[in-house]
Scaffold this motif. Structure first.
Motif, PDB file in Angstrom:
ATOM      1  N   MET A   1       0.853  -1.171   0.000  1.00 48.87           N
ATOM      2  CA  MET A   1       0.000   0.000   0.000  1.00 48.87           C
ATOM      3  C   MET A   1       0.900   1.236   0.000  1.00 48.87           C
ATOM      4  N   LYS A   2       0.478   2.274  -0.689  1.00 45.32           N
ATOM      5  CA  LYS A   2       1.192   3.543  -0.644  1.00 45.32           C
ATOM      6  C   LYS A   2       0.478   4.456   0.350  1.00 45.32           C
ATOM      7  N   ILE A   3       1.260   5.000   1.272  1.00 46.70           N
ATOM      8  CA  ILE A   3       0.704   5.807   2.351  1.00 46.70           C
ATOM      9  C   ILE A   3       1.381   7.174   2.382  1.00 46.70           C
ATOM     10  N   ALA A   4       0.582   8.234   2.502  1.00 46.89           N
ATOM     11  CA  ALA A   4       1.090   9.591   2.670  1.00 46.89           C
ATOM     12  C   ALA A   4       0.972   9.948   4.147  1.00 46.89           C
ATOM     13  N   VAL A   5       2.068  10.384   4.741  1.00 43.19           N
ATOM     14  CA  VAL A   5       2.065  10.791   6.145  1.00 43.19           C
ATOM     15  C   VAL A   5       2.337  12.287   6.204  1.00 43.19           C
ATOM     16  N   PHE A   6       1.373  13.038   6.693  1.00 40.57           N
ATOM     17  CA  PHE A   6       1.504  14.483   6.803  1.00 40.57           C
ATOM     18  C   PHE A   6       2.029  14.832   8.183  1.00 40.57           C
ATOM     19  N   GLY A   7       3.224  15.400   8.220  1.00 42.69           N
ATOM     20  CA  GLY A   7       3.884  15.757   9.469  1.00 42.69           C
ATOM     21  C   GLY A   7       4.999  14.788   9.772  1.00 42.69           C
ATOM     22  N   GLN A  21       8.675  -0.340   7.306  1.00 42.33           N
ATOM     23  CA  GLN A  21       9.250  -1.617   7.714  1.00 42.33           C
ATOM     24  C   GLN A  21       8.256  -2.760   7.498  1.00 42.33           C
ATOM     25  N   MET A  22       6.972  -2.456   7.594  1.00 41.40           N
ATOM     26  CA  MET A  22       5.936  -3.467   7.365  1.00 41.40           C
ATOM     27  C   MET A  22       5.752  -3.774   5.875  1.00 41.40           C
ATOM     28  N   GLY A  23       6.448  -3.027   5.007  1.00 42.71           N
ATOM     29  CA  GLY A  23       6.391  -3.289   3.573  1.00 42.71           C
ATOM     30  C   GLY A  23       5.640  -2.262   2.757  1.00 42.71           C
ATOM     31  N   HIS A  24       5.077  -1.252   3.403  1.00 41.56           N
ATOM     32  CA  HIS A  24       4.353  -0.213   2.681  1.00 41.56           C
ATOM     33  C   HIS A  24       5.331   0.796   2.096  1.00 41.56           C
ATOM     34  N   THR A  25       4.911   1.504   1.069  1.00 42.51           N
ATOM     35  CA  THR A  25       5.674   2.626   0.529  1.00 42.51           C
ATOM     36  C   THR A  25       5.125   3.880   1.180  1.00 42.51           C
ATOM     37  N   VAL A  26       5.985   4.618   1.862  1.00 41.59           N
ATOM     38  CA  VAL A  26       5.551   5.773   2.641  1.00 41.59           C
ATOM     39  C   VAL A  26       6.224   7.031   2.120  1.00 41.59           C
ATOM     40  N   HIS A  27       5.391   8.033   1.842  1.00 44.83           N
ATOM     41  CA  HIS A  27       5.889   9.356   1.460  1.00 44.83           C
ATOM     42  C   HIS A  27       5.449  10.332   2.536  1.00 44.83           C
ATOM     43  N   GLY A  28       6.418  10.881   3.249  1.00 42.14           N
ATOM     44  CA  GLY A  28       6.130  11.862   4.285  1.00 42.14           C
ATOM     45  C   GLY A  28       6.068  13.251   3.686  1.00 42.14           C
ATOM     46  N   ALA A  73       3.218  13.116  -2.610  1.00 39.13           N
ATOM     47  CA  ALA A  73       2.944  12.033  -1.666  1.00 39.13           C
ATOM     48  C   ALA A  73       1.591  11.390  -1.926  1.00 39.13           C
ATOM     49  N   LEU A  74       0.631  12.188  -2.357  1.00 37.74           N
ATOM     50  CA  LEU A  74      -0.726  11.685  -2.546  1.00 37.74           C
ATOM     51  C   LEU A  74      -0.912  10.916  -3.844  1.00 37.74           C
ATOM     52  N   ASP A  75      -0.034  11.133  -4.806  1.00 33.69           N
ATOM     53  CA  ASP A  75      -0.158  10.451  -6.091  1.00 33.69           C
ATOM     54  C   ASP A  75      -0.164   8.939  -5.884  1.00 33.69           C
ATOM     55  N   ARG A  76      -1.252   8.304  -6.192  1.00 29.08           N
ATOM     56  CA  ARG A  76      -1.470   6.861  -6.063  1.00 29.08           C
ATOM     57  C   ARG A  76      -1.553   6.381  -4.609  1.00 29.08           C
ATOM     58  N   ALA A  77      -1.605   7.283  -3.654  1.00 24.40           N
ATOM     59  CA  ALA A  77      -1.718   6.857  -2.250  1.00 24.40           C
ATOM     60  C   ALA A  77      -3.128   6.345  -1.962  1.00 24.40           C
ATOM     61  N   ASP A  78      -3.198   5.309  -1.163  1.00 27.65           N
ATOM     62  CA  ASP A  78      -4.473   4.742  -0.728  1.00 27.65           C
ATOM     63  C   ASP A  78      -4.952   5.375   0.570  1.00 27.65           C
ATOM     64  N   ILE A 106      -4.935  17.871   1.071  1.00 28.10           N
ATOM     65  CA  ILE A 106      -5.507  16.568   0.717  1.00 28.10           C
ATOM     66  C   ILE A 106      -6.794  16.769  -0.084  1.00 28.10           C
ATOM     67  N   GLY A 107      -7.651  17.663   0.383  1.00 27.24           N
ATOM     68  CA  GLY A 107      -8.919  17.928  -0.292  1.00 27.24           C
ATOM     69  C   GLY A 107      -8.720  18.450  -1.702  1.00 27.24           C
ATOM     70  N   ARG A 108      -7.790  19.384  -1.889  1.00 21.93           N
ATOM     71  CA  ARG A 108      -7.517  19.913  -3.235  1.00 21.93           C
ATOM     72  C   ARG A 108      -7.019  18.811  -4.163  1.00 21.93           C
ATOM     73  N   PHE A 109      -6.205  17.914  -3.631  1.00 19.75           N
ATOM     74  CA  PHE A 109      -5.741  16.793  -4.455  1.00 19.75           C
ATOM     75  C   PHE A 109      -6.921  15.894  -4.831  1.00 19.75           C
ATOM     76  N   LEU A 110      -7.779  15.592  -3.870  1.00 22.93           N
ATOM     77  CA  LEU A 110      -8.933  14.735  -4.142  1.00 22.93           C
ATOM     78  C   LEU A 110      -9.875  15.367  -5.171  1.00 22.93           C
TER      79      LEU A 110
END
Length: 172
Positions: A1-7, A21-28, A73-78, A106-110
């Motif tokens: 899963m691709k995850i965006a972390v804000f902050g 570490q759990m195997g996800h792709t994370v973009h902070g 970070a949000l591009d293709r993030a679940d 996040i809202g503007r991206f959505l």
């Protein structure tokens, strides 16, 4: 899963590194160029036992990356995790300005996204009722979409103790 972390403060950095570490792709995502540069160089922007080693490994493996740009970070993030600071105001109330700013991005991206269902989880420390009174209306206004139908929203309380946060993450 691709995850965006804000902050990329204490909660966001620990959470992002552990998810990687759990195997996800994370973009902070952070507003601090210094934090973004430090993390992308393979170092933790916050002090925590074992975090420097974990960040270094996850960055080297390409599972953890940081950016100043929410859309990257949000591009293709679940999933988006909002873990921004909520400092106290002079009157003791929580300053939710950083939460509002992250939700706006996040809202503007959505709004411009034709992608699949996206979930926004609030990980920041916020007062009771914030999800219904602030989070959902802010996301709906910025996105032009409807919570529950076009995107999901939840609250994921922060429970990490300084000095044992990596252990706490994996053993809540």
């Amino acid at each position: 899963m691709k995850i965006a972390v804000f902050g990329l403060g204490y909660v966001g950095c620990v959470t992002g590194a552990c998810l990687a570490q759990m195997g996800h792709t994370v973009h902070g995502v952070d507003i601090s160029d210094a934090k973004v540069r430090v993390l992308n160089s393979g170092q933790s922007p916050v002090l925590e036992k074992g975090l420097d080693k974990l960040v270094k490994t996850m960055v080297a493996e390409g599972k953890l990356h940081a950016t100043l740009h929410p859309s990257e970070a949000l591009d293709r993030a679940d999933l988006s995790l909002v873990a921004v600071g909520t400092p106290s105001r002079n009157d003791g109330s929580a300053n939710l300005d950083h939460v509002i700013s992250a939700l706006g991005g996040i809202g503007r991206f959505l709004r411009g996204s034709k992608k699949k269902f996206h979930v926004v989880a609030i990980r920041s420390t916020v007062p009771p009722g914030t999800t219904e009174k602030l989070v959902i209306p802010t996301l709906e206004k910025a996105s032009g979409k409807k919570a529950g139908a076009d995107f999901g929203v939840c609250f994921h309380p922060e429970f990490l103790r300084e000095g044992s946060s990596i252990h706490d993450f994996f053993n809540p």
